[in-house]
Design an enzyme around this catalytic site. Sequence first.
Site, mmCIF file in Angstrom:
data_model
loop_
_atom_site.group_PDB
_atom_site.id
_atom_site.type_symbol
_atom_site.label_atom_id
_atom_site.label_comp_id
_atom_site.label_asym_id
_atom_site.label_seq_id
_atom_site.Cartn_x
_atom_site.Cartn_y
_atom_site.Cartn_z
ATOM 1 N N GLU A 66 -8.116 59.232 58.491
ATOM 2 C CA GLU A 66 -8.394 57.941 59.144
ATOM 3 C C GLU A 66 -9.872 57.840 59.498
ATOM 4 O OE1 GLU A 66 -5.975 58.375 62.742
ATOM 5 O OE2 GLU A 66 -7.680 59.302 63.779
ATOM 6 N N HIS A 68 -12.460 55.204 62.395
ATOM 7 C CA HIS A 68 -12.438 54.209 63.470
ATOM 8 C C HIS A 68 -13.810 54.156 64.116
ATOM 9 C CE1 HIS A 68 -11.655 58.070 65.328
ATOM 10 N NE2 HIS A 68 -10.461 58.123 64.774
ATOM 11 N N HIS A 72 -14.975 61.159 68.092
ATOM 12 C CA HIS A 72 -14.196 62.275 68.637
ATOM 13 C C HIS A 72 -15.125 63.461 68.864
ATOM 14 C CE1 HIS A 72 -10.287 60.592 67.713
ATOM 15 N NE2 HIS A 72 -10.398 60.716 66.409
ATOM 16 N N HIS A 106 -11.907 61.355 58.514
ATOM 17 C CA HIS A 106 -11.657 62.718 59.009
ATOM 18 C C HIS A 106 -10.185 63.065 58.902
ATOM 19 C CE1 HIS A 106 -11.368 59.968 62.454
ATOM 20 N NE2 HIS A 106 -10.470 60.795 62.978
ATOM 21 N N CYS A 120 -9.430 67.576 71.657
ATOM 22 C CA CYS A 120 -10.098 66.370 71.177
ATOM 23 C C CYS A 120 -10.381 65.460 72.361
ATOM 24 C CB CYS A 120 -9.233 65.637 70.155
ATOM 25 S SG CYS A 120 -9.974 64.092 69.575
HETATM 26 MN MN MN Z 1 -9.240 60.049 64.650
#
Ligand code: MN
Length: 156
Positions: A66, A68, A72, A106, A120
Site C-alpha cells: 500500500e 498513503h 510511518h 511499502h 509502527c
Molecule cells: Mn502503511
Amino acid sequence: MDQDNDANIRGFQPDFRWQDVERMPYKEEGSAPFKAISRQVLFADPALKCELRYFEMAAEGYSTLERHEHAHAVMILRGEGHCLLGDEVRPVKQFDLVNIPAWTWHQFRATKGAPLGFLCMVNAQRDRPQLPSEQDLAAMAANPRLAAFLKGAPAA
Ligand code: MN
C-alpha cells in the site's frame, strides 16, 4: 500498584504480548490483501496525536502492499524478514529502523521461516491507504529488484 499505575505500566509478556493489550486482526478481513498478521495498539493517547502499534506476522505472512499520504516510523522488534520500500527490497532484522515517507509503496514479509514483528508509529488521524492498481502491480513486477519479493521469495 494502584489502579492508575496498572493502566500506565503494562508489563511485557511472553510471545510479544503486553499486559491487558488486546491482540486484534491486522485489518478488516477482505479489506485488502494480507496474510497471517496481528495488531496490538500500544499507545493511543489523544494528547500525543499519534499511535504506536505492534504488528506481527507469522512465518510467510505479509502486510498489505500500500501507499498513503501519512508516514510511518517502524522499528523491527522481532525476527527478520524483508521490506519493500519504493523501488527497493531490503532485508530487515531486529532493531533496524525503517522510515516510510509519504506516498511510498511499502510491504513487510516474514521471509525467514519465523515471525517478523515491528513497532509502527503513525498519526492518529490519517488518510486511507491506497492499493496498487493492476498497472501499478505490472510496473512493480517488471522491476527485477521487486519481482521475487512480490512472488513471496526474495533473494537473501
Ligand atoms: Mn502503511
